[in-house]
Design a protein around this motif. Structure first.
Motif, short mmCIF file in Angstrom:
data_model
loop_
_atom_site.label_atom_id
_atom_site.label_comp_id
_atom_site.label_asym_id
_atom_site.label_seq_id
_atom_site.Cartn_x
_atom_site.Cartn_y
_atom_site.Cartn_z
N GLU A 73 0.84 -1.21 0.00
CA GLU A 73 0.00 0.00 0.00
C GLU A 73 0.87 1.25 0.00
O GLU A 73 0.57 2.23 -0.70
CB GLU A 73 -0.95 0.00 1.21
CG GLU A 73 -2.09 -0.96 1.08
CD GLU A 73 -2.92 -1.10 2.34
OE1 GLU A 73 -4.06 -1.57 2.23
OE2 GLU A 73 -2.44 -0.75 3.45
N GLU A 74 1.95 1.21 0.75
CA GLU A 74 2.87 2.35 0.78
C GLU A 74 3.53 2.52 -0.59
O GLU A 74 3.65 3.64 -1.09
CB GLU A 74 3.91 2.17 1.88
CG GLU A 74 4.94 3.28 1.95
CD GLU A 74 4.35 4.67 2.23
OE1 GLU A 74 5.06 5.66 1.95
OE2 GLU A 74 3.21 4.78 2.70
N GLU A 75 3.93 1.41 -1.17
CA GLU A 75 4.52 1.45 -2.50
C GLU A 75 3.53 2.04 -3.52
O GLU A 75 3.90 2.86 -4.37
CB GLU A 75 4.90 0.02 -2.91
CG GLU A 75 6.07 -0.11 -3.82
CD GLU A 75 6.41 -1.57 -4.09
OE1 GLU A 75 6.58 -1.89 -5.28
OE2 GLU A 75 6.50 -2.38 -3.14
N MET A 76 2.28 1.64 -3.41
CA MET A 76 1.24 2.14 -4.31
C MET A 76 1.02 3.63 -4.08
O MET A 76 0.88 4.40 -5.04
CB MET A 76 -0.07 1.37 -4.09
CG MET A 76 -1.21 1.82 -4.99
SD MET A 76 -0.97 1.43 -6.73
CE MET A 76 -1.62 -0.23 -6.77
N ARG A 77 0.99 4.05 -2.82
CA ARG A 77 0.78 5.47 -2.51
C ARG A 77 1.87 6.32 -3.14
O ARG A 77 1.60 7.34 -3.78
CB ARG A 77 0.74 5.69 -0.99
CG ARG A 77 0.38 7.11 -0.58
CD ARG A 77 0.65 7.37 0.90
NE ARG A 77 2.06 7.26 1.26
CZ ARG A 77 3.00 8.16 0.95
NH1 ARG A 77 2.70 9.23 0.24
NH2 ARG A 77 4.25 7.98 1.33
N VAL A 78 3.12 5.88 -3.01
CA VAL A 78 4.25 6.63 -3.57
C VAL A 78 4.16 6.68 -5.09
O VAL A 78 4.37 7.73 -5.70
CB VAL A 78 5.60 6.01 -3.11
CG1 VAL A 78 6.76 6.59 -3.86
CG2 VAL A 78 5.78 6.21 -1.60
N ALA A 79 3.83 5.55 -5.71
CA ALA A 79 3.73 5.51 -7.18
C ALA A 79 2.62 6.43 -7.68
O ALA A 79 2.80 7.17 -8.66
CB ALA A 79 3.50 4.07 -7.64
N LYS A 80 1.47 6.40 -7.01
CA LYS A 80 0.36 7.27 -7.44
C LYS A 80 0.69 8.73 -7.21
O LYS A 80 0.36 9.60 -8.03
CB LYS A 80 -0.93 6.89 -6.70
CG LYS A 80 -1.55 5.62 -7.22
CD LYS A 80 -2.86 5.34 -6.53
CE LYS A 80 -3.55 4.12 -7.13
NZ LYS A 80 -4.87 3.89 -6.53
N HIS A 85 2.05 13.93 -9.60
CA HIS A 85 3.02 15.01 -9.68
C HIS A 85 3.52 15.19 -11.12
O HIS A 85 3.93 16.28 -11.50
CB HIS A 85 4.21 14.78 -8.74
CG HIS A 85 3.90 15.05 -7.30
ND1 HIS A 85 3.42 16.26 -6.85
CD2 HIS A 85 4.01 14.26 -6.20
CE1 HIS A 85 3.24 16.20 -5.55
NE2 HIS A 85 3.57 14.99 -5.12
N SER A 86 3.48 14.12 -11.89
CA SER A 86 3.95 14.19 -13.27
C SER A 86 2.97 14.93 -14.19
O SER A 86 3.31 15.21 -15.34
CB SER A 86 4.21 12.78 -13.82
OG SER A 86 3.00 12.13 -14.13
N LEU A 87 1.80 15.23 -13.69
CA LEU A 87 0.82 15.95 -14.51
C LEU A 87 1.35 17.30 -15.00
O LEU A 87 1.00 17.75 -16.08
CB LEU A 87 -0.48 16.17 -13.73
CG LEU A 87 -1.37 14.95 -13.57
CD1 LEU A 87 -2.48 15.23 -12.55
CD2 LEU A 87 -1.96 14.54 -14.90
N SER A 88 2.20 17.91 -14.22
CA SER A 88 2.71 19.24 -14.59
C SER A 88 3.85 19.19 -15.61
O SER A 88 4.22 20.21 -16.16
CB SER A 88 3.16 19.99 -13.34
OG SER A 88 4.20 19.28 -12.71
N SER A 89 4.39 18.00 -15.88
CA SER A 89 5.57 17.93 -16.75
C SER A 89 5.28 17.52 -18.19
O SER A 89 6.13 17.66 -19.04
CB SER A 89 6.60 16.96 -16.15
OG SER A 89 6.13 15.63 -16.29
N ASP A 93 6.48 9.50 -21.41
CA ASP A 93 7.24 8.30 -21.04
C ASP A 93 7.20 8.06 -19.54
O ASP A 93 7.04 6.92 -19.09
CB ASP A 93 8.69 8.42 -21.52
CG ASP A 93 8.82 8.36 -23.03
OD1 ASP A 93 7.91 7.80 -23.68
OD2 ASP A 93 9.82 8.88 -23.57
N LYS A 94 7.37 9.12 -18.77
CA LYS A 94 7.33 9.01 -17.31
C LYS A 94 5.93 8.56 -16.86
O LYS A 94 5.80 7.71 -15.99
CB LYS A 94 7.70 10.36 -16.67
CG LYS A 94 7.75 10.34 -15.17
CD LYS A 94 8.91 9.53 -14.67
CE LYS A 94 9.06 9.71 -13.18
NZ LYS A 94 10.04 8.80 -12.62
#
Length: 152
Positions: A73-80, A85-89, A93-94
């Motif tokens: 769950e922690e791994e999933m939280r970090v990935a999401k 956060h990548s929405l702004s870039s 590919d990312k």
């Protein structure tokens, strides 16, 4: 009938309807299924007729399972979090890489759950396998999140 009697009857009727509605909303919808016997853990114990040593081993399995799930769950939280956060870039590919990572983590969740139930099967004695097989037909219903009534 005069206006005051009509008004009194209307007020009493509306009050009774309000009380009935409150009772239906608070008592009518239980978030748990009617078969609730103390949660999934208790359901497994009762349906498989576990003895004391099996219950102890099962509780250990649960402890390990919960810890493994918490880690995922922690791994999933970090990935999401990284994905959003990548929405702004605008880095396609990312984004694709993070979505693939989330898919892998979700697959891991399902494998962890599946293997947990295989471990439960290993706790069963030969005469409990029939009960285990019957339980497997109910697993999705027992362990899926309960649907809550829609909020209004």
């Amino acid at each position: 009938m005069n206006k005051s009697k009509l008004l009194i009857i209307s007020v009493v009727t509306l009050a009774a309807l309000n009380i009935a509605l409150i009772l239906v909303l608070t008592l009518g919808h239980s978030p748990r299924p009617p078969h609730n016997m103390g949660g999934p853990k208790q359901i497994v114990i009762e349906k498989l007729h576990f003895d004391a040593s099996q219950i102890e081993a099962y509780e250990e399995l649960i402890s390990v399972h919960r810890e493994t799930i918490r880690s995922k769950e922690e791994e999933m939280r970090v990935a999401k979090e990284s994905l959003y956060h990548s929405l702004s870039s605008n880095n396609q590919d990312k984004r694709d890489e993070l979505i693939a990572k989330i898919n892998i983590i979700q697959k891991n969740f399902e494998e962890i759950h599946y293997n947990h139930f295989l471990d439960i099967k290993k706790l069963c004695k030969p005469d409990q396998i029939k009960d285990y097989n019957e339980l497997t037909n109910e697993l999705a219903r027992i362990f899926s999140p309960q649907k809550m009534p829609p909020k209004r």
